[in-house]
Design an enzyme around this catalytic site. Sequence first.
Site: not given
Length: 357
Positions: A101, A169, A193
Amino acid sequence: MRVYNFSAGPAVLPVEVLEQARDEMLDWRGTGMSVMEMSHRGKAFVSIAEQAEADLRELLRVPNNYKVLFMQGGATAQFAAVPMNLAGPDDVIDFVNTGSWSKKAIGEAKRFAKVHVAADAGEPYTSIPPVETWQLSPNAAYLHYTPNETIGGVEFHFVPDVKATLVADMSSTFLSRPIDVSKFGVIYAGAQKNLGPSGLTVVIVREDLLGKARPGTPTVLDYAAVAKDGSMLNTPPTYAWYIAGLVLQWIKRKGGLEAMAKLNQAKAEKLYAAIDSSSFYRNPVAKEARSWMNVPFTLAKPELDKTFIEEAKKAGLVTLEGHRSVGGMRASIYNAMPMEGVDALVSFMKEFERKHG
Ligand code: PMP
């Protein structure tokens, strides 16, 4: 029948939240309509939206000089929105690369500014480079890092102490533990999530960073514009926002982020202990960087991967496949995964090893 769902996201939600949503589905508190059917500008939805923001602020103790934005486009849109809002084309942005990511964020930022990778964990991305070794730029617009790598299962259990404006992030670690928001310039996270359904992205931004978006920034990605209209400059993802609100209330009922952290740590330790105590299972991540949220593991006999997934599914343990880029297994154990789910997985793993090991 409900299963234990170890998906990395969209992921398991608390049963109580789903039950409440079901009960309120056709008639939200006497309005005679579902939240899905409401105008985002009506009194009912505005109260839902405001309550969710207030609860989020309370849980994370968001200081008053920060805006909380409810946006769309996922964390992926933020990969572009952050450089557009915080950097000019000639500015340097520092990045810490700890895996998949981070790399995506770097790739997108390169389209908007000069990217300097200040630290790179390197293959196989199973550790965090020590902060003392980071080659920070003197005038970076900001430093971006990924506190939890959802695919690699690498998590920062500390906030790096750097001079530059810190951008994080937090997609897969958001709300899993308390954090000191005041250490950050921008925090962003896709909801799917720990917060709610996909479609909603939360951005927490320090006010002095607002109003600097480069010319050409789309209005929906301009933090100042979104903040000015209370995240309603266009139609927001109303139902996702509502469910996020229910999840936030659920977290409060459960004792807040301190309680989440305690449970998350206990769940993770139990699962890593099971992996480490066996030569049949393996987690490659450096111990101090192991994620509480996403636990990748491999089998000593990879030819049994498919059998493992199939038998687990029969035992009511689903979505344990590793990310398609790495293979193996991955158990995501977000806030809404109860300890019983981890216990069931650990028992299953022991039994599977006994049968096939
Ligand atoms: N960053 C991280 C850490 C993620 O886990 C994900 C999604 N799994 C993303 C970014 C991309 O998020 P989205 O799909 O919401 O754009």
